[in-house]
Every structure is written in C-alpha cells, then in structure tokens.
Design a protein around this motif. Sequence first.
Motif, PDB file in Angstrom:
ATOM      1  N   ASN A  45       0.796  -1.219  -0.070  1.00  0.00           N
ATOM      2  CA  ASN A  45       0.005  -0.006   0.069  1.00  0.00           C
ATOM      3  C   ASN A  45       0.937   0.987   0.113  1.00  0.00           C
ATOM      4  OD1 ASN A  45       0.806   0.179   2.577  1.00  0.00           O
ATOM      5  ND2 ASN A  45      -1.039  -0.830   3.593  1.00  0.00           N
ATOM      6  N   SER A  47      -0.169   3.681   2.158  1.00  0.00           N
ATOM      7  CA  SER A  47      -0.422   4.330   3.472  1.00  0.00           C
ATOM      8  C   SER A  47       0.168   3.439   4.457  1.00  0.00           C
ATOM      9  CB  SER A  47      -1.660   4.540   3.798  1.00  0.00           C
ATOM     10  OG  SER A  47      -2.511   3.413   3.767  1.00  0.00           O
ATOM     11  N   THR A  51      -4.770  -2.010   5.887  1.00  0.00           N
ATOM     12  CA  THR A  51      -5.570  -1.966   4.452  1.00  0.00           C
ATOM     13  C   THR A  51      -5.819  -3.476   4.119  1.00  0.00           C
ATOM     14  OG1 THR A  51      -3.430  -2.097   3.178  1.00  0.00           O
ATOM     15  CG2 THR A  51      -4.250   0.261   3.436  1.00  0.00           C
ATOM     16  N   THR A 155      -5.755  -0.075  -1.068  1.00  0.00           N
ATOM     17  CA  THR A 155      -6.285   1.137  -0.521  1.00  0.00           C
ATOM     18  C   THR A 155      -7.512   1.101   0.068  1.00  0.00           C
ATOM     19  OG1 THR A 155      -6.417   3.553  -0.592  1.00  0.00           O
ATOM     20  CG2 THR A 155      -7.261   2.133  -2.402  1.00  0.00           C
ATOM     21  N   LEU A 160      -8.987   6.422   1.320  1.00  0.00           N
ATOM     22  CA  LEU A 160      -8.358   6.260   0.211  1.00  0.00           C
ATOM     23  C   LEU A 160      -7.114   7.080  -0.012  1.00  0.00           C
ATOM     24  CD1 LEU A 160     -11.579   6.855  -2.235  1.00  0.00           C
ATOM     25  CD2 LEU A 160     -10.453   4.582  -1.453  1.00  0.00           C
ATOM     26  N   TYR A 161      -6.104   6.687  -0.542  1.00  0.00           N
ATOM     27  CA  TYR A 161      -4.874   7.394  -0.946  1.00  0.00           C
ATOM     28  C   TYR A 161      -4.925   8.575  -1.494  1.00  0.00           C
ATOM     29  CZ  TYR A 161      -4.305   5.281  -5.442  1.00  0.00           C
ATOM     30  OH  TYR A 161      -4.653   4.816  -6.641  1.00  0.00           O
ATOM     31  N   LEU A 172       0.315   8.658   4.231  1.00  0.00           N
ATOM     32  CA  LEU A 172       1.351   8.124   3.138  1.00  0.00           C
ATOM     33  C   LEU A 172       2.436   7.986   3.157  1.00  0.00           C
ATOM     34  CD1 LEU A 172      -0.662   9.992   0.170  1.00  0.00           C
ATOM     35  CD2 LEU A 172      -1.062   7.836   1.035  1.00  0.00           C
ATOM     36  N   ARG A 176       1.265  10.063  -3.856  1.00  0.00           N
ATOM     37  CA  ARG A 176       0.229   9.353  -4.677  1.00  0.00           C
ATOM     38  C   ARG A 176       0.775   8.829  -5.976  1.00  0.00           C
ATOM     39  NH1 ARG A 176      -4.211  14.014  -3.480  1.00  0.00           N
ATOM     40  NH2 ARG A 176      -3.883  14.374  -1.164  1.00  0.00           N
TER      41      ARG A 176
END
Length: 341
Positions: A45, A47, A51, A155, A160-161, A172, A176
């Motif tokens: 991920n 983040s 997740t 995600t 959501l990223y 994060l 992105r």
Amino acid sequence: MKILRKLLFPFSLLYLFVTAVRNFLFDKGVFKSYTFPVPVIAVGNLSTGGTGKSPQTEYLIRLLSEQYRVATLSRGYKRKSKGFILADQNSNAGILGDEPYQFYSKFPSIQVAVDADRKNGIEQLLSLNQKPEVILLDDAYQHRRVKAGFYILLTSYGDLYAEDYLLPAGNLRENRRGADRANYIVVTKCPSDLSKAEMETIKKKLKPKKSQKVFFTSIEYDEYVYSKEVSINIDDLSEQPKVLVAGIAKPKPFFNYLMEDYDEVMAFPDHHNFTENEITVLNKKAEDRRIVTTEKDYVRLVDKLPADRLFYLPIKSRLLNDKSDFDNTILDYVGKSTANR
C-alpha cells in the motif's frame, strides 16, 4: 486535527523530497532493482497499516497453491529474530512475526520466509532444493531493490490514498504518484453491498491509468470462532458474556461483528506484543469467560491462555467485482512467467 496537519505540512514536504528523490534514482537505474527468474507478486500500500494485506495475500495463496509451489516472503514486523528465516515446526510468532506465522499455521503446504532484505530473501528461497514456483511479497510496495513482475496496491474504502497526505501530516509513505507502479488497485474493506455507481465514483477519485484495473473487496467474517480443539457458531457464542481482544490497526469492524451489550472490549496497538501483566489480566478474565480475538492476535496468545477459553475469528477477502478477470489475469501472469523461465 486539521490544524495539526497544517502544522506538520512542512515536514511532509521534506518527506516528499526524500521519497521522490529515492524513487527517481530507482526509476533511472542509479539505484539498482533486481529481477528474478520466477514470478514475483508484490502486495502493499501507499499508506501505513490497516489496508488488509494479510487477507489479500491469503486470497492469492488459495488461488495459486493448488497449481504451484508458493512461497510468501515478509519482513516479519516486530519479530525477535534477524536475517533470513524459513518457517519450520520450531517457528512461532516471536521468531517469524504474527502475520507470517499466521500464513505458516493456516497453509502448511506453502513455504513461509521472513527477511527484511527482500533481495536476499528471494535468493535464499531460490537456493532451496524445493524452490518455489511463485513468490508473494507481503508489504513490499516500497521495497524498490526488488522489481516484482506484478504489483497489487491496496487502499481502504474509508481511507483512500487519493484523499490522504504524506507523513507526518497524513498516513502516506510516498507520493500518490507511486500508485502508477501498480498493475491492480484494490479498494479493500468495502461494504458488501457497494453499488456500481459508488465503485465508479471511487475510480474517478483514484484516477487509474488505462493499463490499471481497479477491484473492490469486502471482509467476510466466518460464521464460527475456533480454538485449538473446537469451533462455536457465532449465534451460540453470543449467549454468554465474552472478552473481545484485538491488537490490529482498525479493530472496529471486528468488535462490531461480535459484540453484545454485556461483552468487554480490549483494544491494543497494531502488532502488539502482550506483556506479562497483560497476560495475567487476560488469564483472570478467562476464568469465567471466553476470550475471542483476531487471527493475528491468536498466534501471539495461543500458548499463553487456556486453550479451551481462547478463540479466534477467521476472515477472508471477497471480491465484489470482476472476480474471474482478477483470478485469470493473475493465473495467466504466473503461468506465462513459469513457462518462460
């Protein structure tokens, strides 16, 4: 919270600079990425935590292990050992880490290894007499020294990223734009009745490339909880007070699924190593109540609490859209890579 994010934003800019330079150097070949003569699938991920990497990795294990020799390779977060370790009958959660030991316990036919250096870990796996035919890298999206053949980016539906910020202002690990490396983008922990219209709304937020496919999954809880020896239906379990214990990043859905008004809830940090005092408290609570925990916590508690009082609730990842497309693309990648080695 918004004020705190604004205060931390300058540090996020510094973090952005460092991670962007690192990714640029890997992209340009200044820092070397290594490939291997075996299909490698990386699950991860952008983040930090929560997740659903373990359920997604287990989905891949179930999909592939009937046809191929599968190995999982993880860092082994918070383990007490160092270097490369291949799981065997002497392994435990302290040696492997909770998630790898969970894989080893649930899937005895696969190879489970841990190594913070994924390159070395893969080399060690490929040196075995029974070398794997496919390797699943757990939580390795940012491990650029290994170039996987297939990337699955996760995600969370509620985080959501595309709506998050870089550390420390947000969660994060990298910009992105790191999502561009993914073959699949999987939105996890969705409501089981997520509509097609909402799927399209989320896709617009994520802005995938034309070559990327977006999938949606929900968490499917088992109808039973399990101890070392017995299983109990959830409906029967609800008839008596119990203690719910979770040391995961986002425990609320677990608690909500099981909790009755008369139950006690105990939440701990993700990957929590239970202290002697905490075990003593749990043992006292287990004298007259069952303790129900997550699979990840169970492997850390199983030999420390009465076997007849400690239960765990299994979960699975369930695809909500285009399951055949998801499965067939993975199988096609692994099949072609294996044939062309």
